[in-house]
Motif scaffolding. Structure first.
Motif, PDB file in Angstrom:
ATOM      1  N   ASP A   1      -0.451  21.036   4.567  1.00 53.42           N
ATOM      2  CA  ASP A   1      -0.571  19.734   5.208  1.00 53.42           C
ATOM      3  C   ASP A   1      -0.758  19.908   6.699  1.00 53.42           C
ATOM      4  OD1 ASP A   1      -0.711  17.044   5.301  1.00 53.42           O
ATOM      5  OD2 ASP A   1       1.421  16.658   5.086  1.00 53.42           O
TER       6      ASP A   1
ATOM      7  N   ARG B   1       3.441  11.015  13.023  1.00 51.38           N
ATOM      8  CA  ARG B   1       2.029  11.310  13.292  1.00 51.38           C
ATOM      9  C   ARG B   1       1.340  10.163  14.022  1.00 51.38           C
ATOM     10  NH1 ARG B   1       1.143  14.309   7.449  1.00 51.38           N
ATOM     11  NH2 ARG B   1       2.059  16.292   8.101  1.00 51.38           N
TER      12      ARG B   1
ATOM     13  N   LEU C   1      -4.067   7.253   5.425  1.00 51.63           N
ATOM     14  CA  LEU C   1      -4.796   7.108   6.677  1.00 51.63           C
ATOM     15  C   LEU C   1      -6.113   7.872   6.580  1.00 51.63           C
ATOM     16  CD1 LEU C   1      -4.449   6.206   9.779  1.00 51.63           C
ATOM     17  CD2 LEU C   1      -4.054   8.646  10.132  1.00 51.63           C
TER      18      LEU C   1
ATOM     19  N   ASN D   1      -4.834   5.100  -0.502  1.00 52.76           N
ATOM     20  CA  ASN D   1      -4.466   4.311   0.686  1.00 52.76           C
ATOM     21  C   ASN D   1      -4.006   5.136   1.879  1.00 52.76           C
ATOM     22  OD1 ASN D   1      -4.896   1.667  -0.190  1.00 52.76           O
ATOM     23  ND2 ASN D   1      -2.995   1.718  -1.366  1.00 52.76           N
TER      24      ASN D   1
ATOM     25  N   ASP E   1       8.415  10.665   3.755  1.00 51.92           N
ATOM     26  CA  ASP E   1       6.976  10.427   3.953  1.00 51.92           C
ATOM     27  C   ASP E   1       6.749   9.392   5.056  1.00 51.92           C
ATOM     28  OD1 ASP E   1       6.571  12.079   1.783  1.00 51.92           O
ATOM     29  OD2 ASP E   1       6.239  10.442   0.359  1.00 51.92           O
TER      30      ASP E   1
ATOM     31  N   ILE F   1      -6.806  16.246  16.076  1.00 54.18           N
ATOM     32  CA  ILE F   1      -5.426  15.866  16.374  1.00 54.18           C
ATOM     33  C   ILE F   1      -5.359  14.396  16.785  1.00 54.18           C
ATOM     34  CG2 ILE F   1      -3.451  16.281  17.903  1.00 54.18           C
ATOM     35  CD1 ILE F   1      -3.948  18.371  15.637  1.00 54.18           C
ATOM     36  N   LYS F   2      -6.379  13.966  17.522  1.00 56.14           N
ATOM     37  CA  LYS F   2      -6.423  12.578  17.958  1.00 56.14           C
ATOM     38  C   LYS F   2      -6.490  11.615  16.775  1.00 56.14           C
ATOM     39  CE  LYS F   2      -8.966  10.288  21.562  1.00 56.14           C
ATOM     40  NZ  LYS F   2     -10.146  10.433  22.416  1.00 56.14           N
TER      41      LYS F   2
ATOM     42  N   GLU G   1       0.823  -1.218   0.000  1.00 54.12           N
ATOM     43  CA  GLU G   1       0.000   0.000   0.000  1.00 54.12           C
ATOM     44  C   GLU G   1       0.852   1.261   0.000  1.00 54.12           C
ATOM     45  OE1 GLU G   1      -0.175  -2.546   2.121  1.00 54.12           O
ATOM     46  OE2 GLU G   1      -2.208  -2.817   2.941  1.00 54.12           O
TER      47      GLU G   1
ATOM     48  N   PRO H   1      -0.793   3.711   9.767  1.00 51.82           N
ATOM     49  CA  PRO H   1      -1.684   3.569   8.611  1.00 51.82           C
ATOM     50  C   PRO H   1      -1.511   2.214   7.927  1.00 51.82           C
ATOM     51  CG  PRO H   1      -0.012   5.281   8.231  1.00 51.82           C
ATOM     52  CD  PRO H   1       0.232   4.730   9.583  1.00 51.82           C
ATOM     53  N   PRO H   2      -2.503   1.823   7.110  1.00 57.81           N
ATOM     54  CA  PRO H   2      -2.439   0.530   6.436  1.00 57.81           C
ATOM     55  C   PRO H   2      -1.140   0.379   5.650  1.00 57.81           C
ATOM     56  CG  PRO H   2      -4.175   1.946   5.485  1.00 57.81           C
ATOM     57  CD  PRO H   2      -3.712   2.578   6.755  1.00 57.81           C
TER      58      PRO H   2
ATOM     59  N   PHE I   1      11.619  15.824  21.407  1.00 57.79           N
ATOM     60  CA  PHE I   1      11.853  16.750  20.295  1.00 57.79           C
ATOM     61  C   PHE I   1      13.193  17.444  20.443  1.00 57.79           C
ATOM     62  CE2 PHE I   1       8.073  17.422  17.556  1.00 57.79           C
ATOM     63  CZ  PHE I   1       7.282  16.422  18.091  1.00 57.79           C
TER      64      PHE I   1
ATOM     65  N   TYR J   1       0.365  11.077   2.517  1.00 52.55           N
ATOM     66  CA  TYR J   1       1.754  10.687   2.728  1.00 52.55           C
ATOM     67  C   TYR J   1       2.700  11.730   2.163  1.00 52.55           C
ATOM     68  CZ  TYR J   1       0.423   6.034   4.179  1.00 52.55           C
ATOM     69  OH  TYR J   1      -0.095   4.981   4.865  1.00 52.55           O
ATOM     70  N   MET J   2       2.403  12.165   0.945  1.00 46.05           N
ATOM     71  CA  MET J   2       3.343  13.086   0.309  1.00 46.05           C
ATOM     72  C   MET J   2       3.123  14.496   0.848  1.00 46.05           C
ATOM     73  SD  MET J   2       1.793  13.613  -3.520  1.00 46.05           S
ATOM     74  CE  MET J   2       3.070  14.733  -4.031  1.00 46.05           C
ATOM     75  N   ASP J   3       4.100  15.330   0.603  1.00 46.78           N
ATOM     76  CA  ASP J   3       4.039  16.703   1.056  1.00 46.78           C
ATOM     77  C   ASP J   3       3.007  17.435   0.200  1.00 46.78           C
ATOM     78  OD1 ASP J   3       4.913  18.497   2.812  1.00 46.78           O
ATOM     79  OD2 ASP J   3       6.784  18.986   1.770  1.00 46.78           O
TER      80      ASP J   3
ATOM     81  N   CYS K   1       1.808  18.256  23.429  1.00 52.51           N
ATOM     82  CA  CYS K   1       2.089  17.255  22.388  1.00 52.51           C
ATOM     83  C   CYS K   1       2.697  17.883  21.137  1.00 52.51           C
ATOM     84  CB  CYS K   1       0.843  16.446  22.061  1.00 52.51           C
ATOM     85  SG  CYS K   1      -0.593  17.422  21.681  1.00 52.51           S
ATOM     86  N   MET K   2       3.291  19.061  21.301  1.00 50.83           N
ATOM     87  CA  MET K   2       4.051  19.692  20.225  1.00 50.83           C
ATOM     88  C   MET K   2       3.230  19.929  18.953  1.00 50.83           C
ATOM     89  SD  MET K   2       6.942  20.106  21.698  1.00 50.83           S
ATOM     90  CE  MET K   2       8.105  20.575  20.460  1.00 50.83           C
ATOM     91  N   VAL K   3       2.013  20.380  19.148  1.00 56.12           N
ATOM     92  CA  VAL K   3       1.206  20.748  17.990  1.00 56.12           C
ATOM     93  C   VAL K   3       1.203  22.274  17.904  1.00 56.12           C
ATOM     94  CG1 VAL K   3      -1.096  20.707  16.966  1.00 56.12           C
ATOM     95  CG2 VAL K   3      -0.246  18.706  18.186  1.00 56.12           C
TER      96      VAL K   3
ATOM     97  N   ARG L   1       7.369  10.892   8.422  1.00 52.67           N
ATOM     98  CA  ARG L   1       6.259  11.742   8.836  1.00 52.67           C
ATOM     99  C   ARG L   1       5.074  10.894   9.297  1.00 52.67           C
ATOM    100  NH1 ARG L   1       6.514  15.890   4.686  1.00 52.67           N
ATOM    101  NH2 ARG L   1       5.746  14.194   3.391  1.00 52.67           N
TER     102      ARG L   1
ATOM    103  N   ILE M   1       5.859   5.556  -1.251  1.00 54.81           N
ATOM    104  CA  ILE M   1       6.143   6.726  -0.426  1.00 54.81           C
ATOM    105  C   ILE M   1       7.635   6.807  -0.131  1.00 54.81           C
ATOM    106  CG2 ILE M   1       3.825   6.563   0.571  1.00 54.81           C
ATOM    107  CD1 ILE M   1       5.113   5.920   3.248  1.00 54.81           C
TER     108      ILE M   1
ATOM    109  N   THR N   1      -5.695  12.367  13.499  1.00 56.94           N
ATOM    110  CA  THR N   1      -4.754  12.585  12.396  1.00 56.94           C
ATOM    111  C   THR N   1      -3.301  12.577  12.849  1.00 56.94           C
ATOM    112  OG1 THR N   1      -4.740  14.988  12.640  1.00 56.94           O
ATOM    113  CG2 THR N   1      -6.394  14.049  11.143  1.00 56.94           C
ATOM    114  N   GLY N   2      -3.061  13.041  14.076  1.00 56.21           N
ATOM    115  CA  GLY N   2      -1.686  13.150  14.542  1.00 56.21           C
ATOM    116  C   GLY N   2      -0.936  14.317  13.925  1.00 56.21           C
ATOM    117  N   TYR N   3      -1.667  15.207  13.290  1.00 59.59           N
ATOM    118  CA  TYR N   3      -1.032  16.368  12.669  1.00 59.59           C
ATOM    119  C   TYR N   3      -0.228  17.172  13.685  1.00 59.59           C
ATOM    120  CZ  TYR N   3      -2.764  16.561   7.870  1.00 59.59           C
ATOM    121  OH  TYR N   3      -2.973  16.335   6.540  1.00 59.59           O
ATOM    122  N   GLU N   4       0.830  17.829  13.188  1.00 62.12           N
ATOM    123  CA  GLU N   4       1.694  18.613  14.075  1.00 62.12           C
ATOM    124  C   GLU N   4       1.321  20.089  14.061  1.00 62.12           C
ATOM    125  OE1 GLU N   4       2.995  16.448  11.691  1.00 62.12           O
ATOM    126  OE2 GLU N   4       2.707  17.968  10.161  1.00 62.12           O
TER     127      GLU N   4
ATOM    128  N   ARG O   1       1.943  10.489  17.630  1.00 61.26           N
ATOM    129  CA  ARG O   1       1.090  11.477  18.283  1.00 61.26           C
ATOM    130  C   ARG O   1      -0.307  10.903  18.516  1.00 61.26           C
ATOM    131  NH1 ARG O   1       2.263  15.623  15.471  1.00 61.26           N
ATOM    132  NH2 ARG O   1       3.723  16.559  16.940  1.00 61.26           N
ATOM    133  N   ARG O   2      -0.819  10.196  17.524  1.00 61.84           N
ATOM    134  CA  ARG O   2      -2.140   9.578  17.700  1.00 61.84           C
ATOM    135  C   ARG O   2      -2.104   8.538  18.816  1.00 61.84           C
ATOM    136  NH1 ARG O   2      -1.726   9.565  12.041  1.00 61.84           N
ATOM    137  NH2 ARG O   2      -1.246   7.342  11.938  1.00 61.84           N
TER     138      ARG O   2
END
Ligand code: SF4
Lengths: 224, 618
Positions: B259, A27, B25, B23, A20, B301-302, A12, A87-88, A38, B253-255, B336-338, A23, A16, B304-307, A30-31
């Protein structure tokens, strides 16, 4: 606490990049509410380091990563929590403390399984012969593009073994042990390119990195 | 061979293959045979642009909440992959199930900017869907479109079957329900479109006839069937706290361009800049509450885990509880460093304080948009900012340690003279002086001046005005190039040719549909990407279609002209726009109704605006 992880990169996510992947793992941490440490300063980054990059398009059962955590956590909890949030296509296969282990930057050898297609049914002996012929050449030069420039390189010293492990119809499975990392790096597509001189119709169907380790003075050491 | 298999083979040869693999998340996987309605959400640009768009993400998750619906995404393939697709006969496919677009019930395009129209036509071509609505059969998907450009649907009226005007969260579900009901009958697409045209906010161009005057202007636009509304009023969501908002966002996944977790804090704007279409069409102002926003942010945030969390709106500083919101969010997520980012923040002493607190802007530099170089011209366009405001804020920023400043201006605004252009340069040098005053020298200072060319937009007070001719655009850019030379100053400008075409399509009529067809045949696409844009091909397309582009871009219109887009009712009244136009011509500002009286823009009739309600209580 620095933790070493062995990670799977599946179908899948085979396209990447390493950045990627990093990253995605960051993430997921964090989840999973895992307290990653850091860097200090203006633009804090999580303290994660990786073993040599895998070219895109290849799946892997041997990606390695060191992660530093704020506090000491039970390893099995990290493994379980992370795996339920990745992720998958990405999962942690193995986990241990990084202490006392070889640095990730020192790995220099990788084993791949490559599935190829030759377009028509394969005679196993012919394939064997082609591989033997190629390996017996004093120099195996292939054109390699790096930074937009094409250069001919000799990959012979970077190949440490090629074995046909299965043949079915027009497909064959090949196992390759190759140099990887800073000391010298070659990946299956280049080896197949060289093999095309002997069997022009051969094309790659699937590639997987099975193992990644360090060889020093004939002795093998695994990162984990 | 299945698309999935071919992809395995060809993707290693293309740049950024992750654009086409899906594919990610939180992307949605469903069994396509088990749903009743399949919708392809199409964004006419590459993945990393499309995935940065909030509207697409809202609709994707909103639709997929329903078990009987499967919404998938599709983006414009970059040219290297397109070449392979055409060579190998790969039809345009969805990211999730890799199905050809022709399999879908609906294909919905998001129209964010005019210069993506060539990607719309190219994507239809790659999908094997007939370009013109009239050539489609019951086997083809219903092609729908929405977004800000849909407020003038006419340049695409023969291409798009159905437009959704305004905010889509409710009307898209009404359309799905209607479709489910319609599927029970044996009737075809025309009958469906006829029923759809009765849903408020839906415009089906095939049911309207346009009559023209001899001079080529529109005489009238008439519904051709009974029961079809004369004008289509835009839809709005009255209560933003109750509307669906996704928290399980897809994490690419990609930049991609933006994002991060996006938190929409309000819709609409009352500032009333006279060039700004968003400021008019997104009225009235409606906010989400701090409580609601905090909950959404936490959930987001929970899952996605985004920063980073970014606050989205037309003008962040106008959110009534901004300080409180920023404090709560920074407290909550520090651990959590967001990080938090506040784009489109108007910098003044108050917001500077906030900016300092979150430190975010330091990385990217400060951005100011005075838009015009003199007070007179700023009064014409109703940009309520003075030179003193600006310099004070800049000084404050320099004192706080910033040293990078971006200044945005427009050239070619109505009534602009060379004195106004001089003013742009003068302002830039005053910023340099301010730095010297604060720091004693100009070490480390970087001032970037950017100009875009004014494009008159439908439903703004300037919809009657002309764009300046192309050679004049170039002349004014040359003038500024000469003026803006200096060690600390750099100048960049938008391609005038692109602004010219934008001006053509933003106020175009139905005759432009055939131009789009010719442009596609010539291979126009990705016009917004300077290395892809070919002005010559476009000009050939206009010539061949027998359409004069200057008629649309460079002509000022009389007050009583009927506009092609008047079939749409955005809520704001034409009479208000005319009053504003006249005030512009006298360089008279109209203060923000938030701090002033109600100016009667007409949006009151749609209800739900918080400013409107407070101004008109009695
Ligand atoms: S109706 Fe009045 S208060 Fe409401 S947006 Fe228009 S001018 Fe402002």
């Amino acid at each position: 606490m620095i933790v070493r992880m062995k990670i799977k990169k599946g179908e899948e996510v085979k396209f990447i990049s390493q950045l990627d992947l990093m990253r995605a793992v960051e993430r997921a941490m964090r989840r999973a509410e895992l307290p990653v440490k850091f860097t200090e300063g203006f633009n804090p980054r999580p303290r994660i380091s990786f073993a040599p990059a895998l070219p895109v398009g290849i799946t892997s059962d041997a990606e390695y990563m060191d992660v530093e955590f704020e506090s000491v956590l039970p390893l099995d909890r990290i493994l379980a929590r992370l795996n339920s949030h990745l992720p998958p296509g990405i999962s942690v296969l193995k986990i241990d403390t990084a202490e006392g282990k070889i640095p990730l930057s020192s790995v220099n050898r990788a084993v791949y399984t490559v599935v190829v297609d030759t377009g028509s049914d394969i005679e196993p002996e012919l394939l064997d012969k082609a591989v033997t012929e190629m390996l017996s050449r004093p120099e195996i030069t292939v054109p390699k593009t790096s930074k937009g420039k094409v250069k001919n390189v000799n990959i012979a010293p970077l190949i440490h073994g090629i074995k046909i492990t299965g043949v079915e119809g027009s497909r064959a499975e090949i196992r390759m042990e190759l140099s990887a990392g800073q000391e010298g790096n070659v990946t299956p597509p280049l080896v197949i390119k060289a093999l095309q001189e002997h069997i022009p119709s051969i094309t790659v169907r699937r590639m997987n990195r099975d193992e990644l380790f360090m060889v020093r003075e004939g002795k093998r050491t695994d990162p984990i | 061979m299945e698309i999935k298999q071919i992809l395995d083979e060809v993707l290693p040869q293309v740049s950024k293959p992750t654009r086409y693999t899906g594919n990610e998340l939180n992307s949605v996987q469903k069994d396509k045979s088990k749903v009743k309605v399949r919708i392809a959400l199409a964004f006419p640009d590459v993945y990393e642009v499309g995935m940065s768009h909030l509207g697409l993400r809202i609709l994707y998750h909103l639709l997929n909440e329903r078990e009987d619906v499967y919404a998938e995404r599709v983006f414009a393939p970059w040219v290297d992959f397109e070449e392979i697709m055409r060579e190998r006969g790969i039809p345009l496919f969805s990211l999730e199930s890799k199905s050809p677009l022709s399999e879908f019930d609906f294909v919905g395009f998001s129209l964010q900017y005019e210069m993506s129209y060539s990607n719309v036509t190219n994507m239809l071509d790659l999908a094997g869907i007939p370009l013109f609505s009239k050539d489609r059969t019951d086997r083809d998907p219903i092609v729908i479109a929405g977004g800000p450009c849909a407020y003038n649907p006419e340049p695409l009226a023969e291409i798009i079957d159905l437009f959704v005007i305004g905010e889509a969260e409710e009307v898209i579900l009404e359309l799905v329900n209607l479709y489910l009901d319609h599927k029970k009958s044996s009737k075809g697409r025309i009958e469906f479109l006829e029923r759809a045209a009765r849903i408020p906010g839906v415009y089906v161009p095939a049911f309207y006839r346009v009559n023209y005057n001899e001079d080529g202007t529109v005489k009238e636009i008439l519904p051709v069937k009974p029961g079809i509304p004369e004008r289509v009023q835009k839809r709005i969501i009255r209560d933003l706290d109750r509307v669906y908002y996704p928290t399980k966002l897809i994490v690419p996944y990609m930049d991609i361009v933006h994002d991060r977790a996006v938190l929409e804090i309000f819709r609409g704007c009352t500032r009333g800049c006279r060039f700004c279409q968003a400021g008019m069409i997104y009225r009235p102002v409606r906010e989400k509450s701090v409580d609601k926003l905090t909950n959404i942010a936490r959930e987001m945030i929970k899952s996605t885990g985004y920063e980073e969390i970014s606050l989205a709106s037309l003008s962040t500083s106008d959110y009534s509880a901004l300080k409180q919101l920023v404090e709560i969010l920074t407290d909550e997520f520090r651990q959590c460093m967001v990080g938090l980012s506040l784009p489109s923040l108007r910098i003044d002493s108050f917001t500077l304080d906030l900016a300092r607190k979150i430190q975010e802007i330091k990385k990217s530099g400060l951005t100011f948009a005075p838009e015009a170089g003199t007070q007179r011209l700023r009064d014409v366009i109703n940009k309520g900012v003075t030179e003193e405001d600006l310099l004070n804020s800049v000084k404050g920023a320099f004192e706080a340690g910033w040293n990078t400043v971006k200044l945005y201006f427009m050239i070619g605004l109505p009534s602009e003279t060379y004195e106004d252009l001089e003013g742009i340069a003068r302002l830039a040098y005053r910023v340099v002086d301010a730095y010297r005053e604060v720091r004693g020298n100009t070490k480390g200072l970087k001032v970037t001046v950017s100009t875009s060319t004014f494009v008159p937009k439908p439903f703004t007070p300037f919809q009657w005005e002309a764009q300046i001719p192309l050679d004049e655009i170039k002349e004014r850019q040359r003038f500024l190039k000469k003026k803006l030379k200096g060690p600390n100053i750099s100048y960049n400008w938008h391609d005038g040719k692109l602004s010219f075409l934008e001006a053509v399509f933003s106020r175009g009529d139905r005759k432009l549909n055939s131009v789009l067809k010719k442009a596609r045949e010539r291979g126009c696409r990705f016009d917004g990407w300077s290395d892809m844009f070919s002005f010559d091909k476009w000009m050939e397309a206009f010539r061949e279609a027998g359409v004069n582009p200057e008629f649309y871009a460079n002509r000022s219109r009389p007050e009583d002209e009927v506009f092609p887009w008047e079939v749409i009712d955005p809520g704001v009244e034409k009479s208000f726009l005319i009053t504003e136009l006249k005030k512009a011509r006298e360089a008279k500002p109209t203060p923000d109704c938030r701090f002033n009286r109600c100016h009667g823009c007409g949006i009151m009739k749609l209800k739900g605006g918080i400013i409107c309600d407070s101004k008109n209580e009695d």
